[in-house]
Design a protein around this motif. Structure first.
Motif, mmCIF file in Angstrom:
data_model
loop_
_atom_site.group_PDB
_atom_site.id
_atom_site.type_symbol
_atom_site.label_atom_id
_atom_site.label_comp_id
_atom_site.label_asym_id
_atom_site.label_seq_id
_atom_site.Cartn_x
_atom_site.Cartn_y
_atom_site.Cartn_z
ATOM 1 N N ARG A 13 49.297 11.970 28.468
ATOM 2 C CA ARG A 13 50.165 11.284 27.503
ATOM 3 C C ARG A 13 50.878 10.101 28.144
ATOM 4 N N THR A 14 51.342 10.288 29.364
ATOM 5 C CA THR A 14 52.080 9.229 30.046
ATOM 6 C C THR A 14 51.173 8.056 30.389
ATOM 7 N N THR B 10 57.532 7.079 32.516
ATOM 8 C CA THR B 10 57.781 8.477 32.852
ATOM 9 C C THR B 10 57.611 9.357 31.626
ATOM 10 N N GLY B 11 57.104 10.563 31.871
ATOM 11 C CA GLY B 11 56.987 11.566 30.827
ATOM 12 C C GLY B 11 57.922 12.720 31.141
ATOM 13 N N PRO C 85 51.295 16.767 13.719
ATOM 14 C CA PRO C 85 50.333 16.220 12.757
ATOM 15 C C PRO C 85 50.826 14.963 12.057
ATOM 16 N N ALA C 86 52.123 14.707 12.123
ATOM 17 C CA ALA C 86 52.671 13.516 11.478
ATOM 18 C C ALA C 86 52.680 12.308 12.402
ATOM 19 N N GLY C 87 52.300 12.507 13.654
ATOM 20 C CA GLY C 87 52.345 11.421 14.616
ATOM 21 C C GLY C 87 50.979 11.090 15.175
ATOM 22 N N PRO C 88 50.884 10.095 16.053
ATOM 23 C CA PRO C 88 49.613 9.737 16.678
ATOM 24 C C PRO C 88 49.103 10.861 17.581
ATOM 25 N N PRO D 226 55.517 7.324 20.867
ATOM 26 C CA PRO D 226 55.267 8.769 20.859
ATOM 27 C C PRO D 226 53.798 9.031 20.555
ATOM 28 N N LEU D 227 53.235 10.034 21.207
ATOM 29 C CA LEU D 227 51.856 10.431 20.931
ATOM 30 C C LEU D 227 51.606 11.802 21.534
ATOM 31 N N SER D 228 50.582 12.449 21.038
ATOM 32 C CA SER D 228 50.132 13.732 21.569
ATOM 33 C C SER D 228 48.702 13.592 22.071
#
Length: 256
Positions: free
Chosen positions: A64-65, A121-122, A163-166, A210-212
């Protein structure tokens, strides 16, 4: 691809050489077949992940980072217009979109951090991204860093994606080292960025990108690859076969 192929963007965002369509562009930077992009000078976007022996980052957070680091570099004002990184960014995006992830710790990390670039950074990960360099022209501080050794683990199962995000969906049928997966996540984030409108880009940036990153079940993966969302098809330079679908970039603004 010339500057004339690039849609006009507001000055706060760098111009990018976008592929013609999400996953089937004839001149895509990720196709395994030879394209016009192979005729251009080749550049690579270096990413360095901070890995100390006693406290390595979690794998999912590193992915993710790394993806967020690519987005931060794409949206930085120095990558735009007459910015100090703009020429390198244009040259890189006019050729194959290559990213290489290396690892550093201790003094190596401190030396890498002193070079021009951006550190993101994450939760447990630190990734520094640098302006593109010629394929055979790495700064010595980065050239000596190891590519291997980025086999990270998740101490606990990653949280389910929002589910509502990238979401960057990884191919469940491929085995990739953490470094390779970080580069592929970066590719996916970049494809999503290319497809967004200027307003959507601004909103994503202001939210902190933001992302997953998640791995779907095989059936869901097959659905995603034909959904019309951007798909990364790896050129096959390392680890996996040319043409392999590695990532589907799922952003709310791109869903049909």
């Amino acid at each position: 691809m010339s500057d004339n192929d690039t849609p006009a963007l507001p000055s706060e965002f760098p111009a990018t050489s976008r592929p013609e369509s999400r996953s089937t562009a004839a001149d895509s930077p990720f196709r395994s077949e030879r394209t016009n992009r192979d005729e251009a000078p080749q550049y690579v976007l270096p990413l360095v992940v901070h890995i100390e022996k006693t406290a390595p980052p979690a794998r999912n957070d590193a992915l993710r980072t790394a993806a967020r680091a690519v987005l931060v570099m794409l949206s930085d004002e120095r990558s735009a217009g007459q910015g100090e990184w703009a020429r390198a960014m244009r040259d890189w995006q006019d050729a194959r979109i290559r990213k290489v992830v290396r690892r550093a710790r201790g003094a190596e990390w401190r030396k890498a951090s002193a070079l021009p670039g951006l550190t993101v950074t994450g939760e447990s990960a630190e990734v520094r991204v640098f302006p593109p360099v010629p394929l055979d022209g790495w700064p010595k501080e980065l050239a000596k860093l190891q590519v291997s050794g980025t086999d990270l683990d998740d101490p606990e199962p990653p949280a389910a994606p929002d589910p509502a995000g990238p979401v960057l969906w990884l191919n469940p049928e491929l085995e990739m080292s953490a470094g390779k997966a970080m580069a592929q996540a970066g590719h996916g984030a970049q494809l999503a960025w290319w497809e967004l409108s200027d307003t959507e880009r601004k909103a994503w940036r202001e939210a902190g990108f933001p992302l997953s990153v998640a791995t779907p079940e095989a059936g869901r993966w097959r659905e995603l690859t034909v959904s019309g969302l951007p798909v990364v098809r790896d050129a096959g330079f390392t680890e996996i076969a040319p043409g392999s679908c590695t990532v589907v970039a799922d952003h709310p603004a791109l869903r049909g």
